[in-house]
Scaffold this motif. Structure first.
Motif, PDB file in Angstrom:
ATOM      1  N   ASP A 183      -0.325  37.849  38.677  1.00 17.73           N
ATOM      2  CA  ASP A 183       1.472  37.994  38.875  1.00 17.73           C
ATOM      3  C   ASP A 183       1.842  39.310  38.360  1.00 17.73           C
ATOM      4  N   MET A 184       1.136  39.676  37.119  1.00 16.76           N
ATOM      5  CA  MET A 184       1.575  40.666  36.656  1.00 16.76           C
ATOM      6  C   MET A 184       1.493  42.230  37.542  1.00 16.76           C
ATOM      7  N   VAL A 185       0.554  42.101  38.113  1.00 17.59           N
ATOM      8  CA  VAL A 185       0.035  43.388  39.149  1.00 17.59           C
ATOM      9  C   VAL A 185       1.362  43.097  40.494  1.00 17.59           C
ATOM     10  N   ARG A 186       1.339  41.754  40.972  1.00 14.96           N
ATOM     11  CA  ARG A 186       2.284  41.715  41.930  1.00 14.96           C
ATOM     12  C   ARG A 186       3.676  41.927  41.945  1.00 14.96           C
ATOM     13  N   ASN A 187       3.889  41.438  40.530  1.00 19.98           N
ATOM     14  CA  ASN A 187       5.481  41.277  40.328  1.00 19.98           C
ATOM     15  C   ASN A 187       6.135  42.717  39.592  1.00 19.98           C
ATOM     16  N   GLN A 188       5.094  43.459  38.919  1.00 21.84           N
ATOM     17  CA  GLN A 188       5.477  44.686  38.249  1.00 21.84           C
ATOM     18  C   GLN A 188       4.607  45.967  38.530  1.00 21.84           C
ATOM     19  N   VAL A 189       3.346  45.764  38.262  1.00 27.52           N
ATOM     20  CA  VAL A 189       2.461  46.756  38.044  1.00 27.52           C
ATOM     21  C   VAL A 189       2.365  47.562  39.420  1.00 27.52           C
ATOM     22  N   LYS A 190       2.220  46.826  40.560  1.00 28.78           N
ATOM     23  CA  LYS A 190       1.999  47.239  41.804  1.00 28.78           C
ATOM     24  C   LYS A 190       3.057  48.184  42.433  1.00 28.78           C
ATOM     25  N   SER A 191       4.081  47.628  41.983  1.00 23.37           N
ATOM     26  CA  SER A 191       5.475  48.576  42.724  1.00 23.37           C
ATOM     27  C   SER A 191       5.515  50.000  41.800  1.00 23.37           C
ATOM     28  N   SER A 192       5.233  49.596  40.495  1.00 22.78           N
ATOM     29  CA  SER A 192       5.394  50.848  39.609  1.00 22.78           C
ATOM     30  C   SER A 192       4.517  51.871  40.135  1.00 22.78           C
ATOM     31  N   LEU A 193       3.291  51.788  40.408  1.00 20.96           N
ATOM     32  CA  LEU A 193       2.144  52.618  40.797  1.00 20.96           C
ATOM     33  C   LEU A 193       2.564  53.027  42.145  1.00 20.96           C
TER      34      LEU A 193
END
Length: 334
Positions: free
Chosen positions: A78-88
């Motif tokens: 969820d950390m990747v889906r909801n925040q990290v992915k969009s940031s990168l």
């Protein structure tokens, strides 16, 4: 080697590693056999490619423009889906998430090059697994992790501790050692000097006379259900959340950062720009805000310089957590 090939190694890897007792805090303990992939968003139309290329060349690693992140399903995914992915992706990277449902294949997939980075494990597990399987991996940064906590049973306040009380604890060796260290931090027991806190056992208790605690060892998954049978219960964070127990309801949380979860990469990649960019994304103000709002009561990365207990409910915050922010920084490839 592809992920489907790796699945054939699972049984052998378990036997070689011998780490089944190392329960990963904050990970979903699902037994489904296969991972899935979650690709990046569609590429930009042709007319915007020039602009995208220009931005990418200045903001991202020109030698590594796509990042494949492996996590266990649950909070870390969820950390990747909801925040990290969009940031990168906003920075210019293409990001693919590969969620796993076991603790063996993420490290094998990373070593074989099917992943660029994985995020699912604490350092004792990584150290044991990579040594047993001769993998050249290294930890990079910590991530918010559901910690081991002391929860109410028949008693609702730490001050209600009494001589002869019962305290339940997970019965696997790794987490039982954590429970013993936690009871020592609370001043309930004293462990022998010079022992390894990561492998502490009942035989390492030097003094239990203060409270003469009856330690009730149970399977970790049973601990939430058995709270009404003991005075206090020490429960793994992931099993607490799975049972609907708020981490902010903990009467105390473990001080140690030894079991907070880490990212891992191949040692050859540890200084790469893309690794630095992923590290920055997980330590950004935006991610911290997301973590505080989404994962209250979690133990946050030590580099954040926070008392993780500051986000717990006022009178339920353990006084012992004040020491967590001042302990020696962990040795890591930050």
């Amino acid at each position: 080697m592809k992920l489907t090939d790796i699945s054939r190694q699972v049984v052998g890897a378990f036997a070689i590693a011998g780490v089944s007792g190392l329960v990963l805090v904050g990970c979903n303990n699902s037994s489904a056999p296969e991972s899935t992939t979650e690709g990046s968003t569609e590429s930009a139309p042709a007319e915007t490619s020039e602009t995208t290329t220009t931005a990418a060349s200045g903001d991202i690693d020109p030698n590594h423009t796509k990042i494949v992140i492996g996590t266990t399903e649950g909070d870390f995914a969820d950390m990747v889906r909801n925040q990290v992915k969009s940031s990168l992706e906003a920075q210019g990277y293409e990001v693919e998430l590969v969620p796993f449902t076991d603790y063996v294949r993420p490290n094998l997939a990373l070593a074989e090059g099917d992943l660029d980075i994985n995020i699912f494990q604490h350092k004792p597990y990584l150290d044991t697994f990579k040594q047993a399987n001769n993998l050249d991996l290294v930890e990079v940064f910590q991530v918010p992790t559901a910690p081991l906590g002391l929860y109410s049973g028949k008693k609702t306040k730490i001050e209600e501790a009494y001589k002869g009380m019962s305290v339940s604890a997970p019965n696997d060796p790794s987490n039982f050692a954590r429970a013993l260290v936690m009871m020592q931090d609370l001043g309930w027991i004293t462990l022998k000097e010079g022992i390894d806190p990561l492998t502490a056992s009942k035989s390492d208790i030097a003094d239990n006379s203060k409270y003469d605690i009856e330690i009730v060892e149970l399977e970790a998954a049973q601990l939430p259900r058995a709270r009404d049978e003991v005075d206090f219960a020490i429960i793994n964070g992931n099993y607490a959340t799975d049972a609907g127990i708020k981490l902010t309801d903990a009467l105390a949380q473990e001080q140690s950062f030894a079991y907070i979860n880490w990212s891992a990469v191949k040692t050859a990649d540890k200084d790469a720009k893309w690794v630095q960019d992923v590290t920055a994304a997980y330590n950004s103000d935006a991610f911290k805000k997301y973590a505080h709002e989404t994962f209250p009561g979690y133990k946050y990365p030590k580099i954040w310089g926070e008392d993780h207990g500051a986000h717990m409910a006022g009178d339920k915050k353990a006084a012992s957590t004040d020491a967590a922010a001042s302990t020696e920084a962990p040795a890591a490839a930050q």
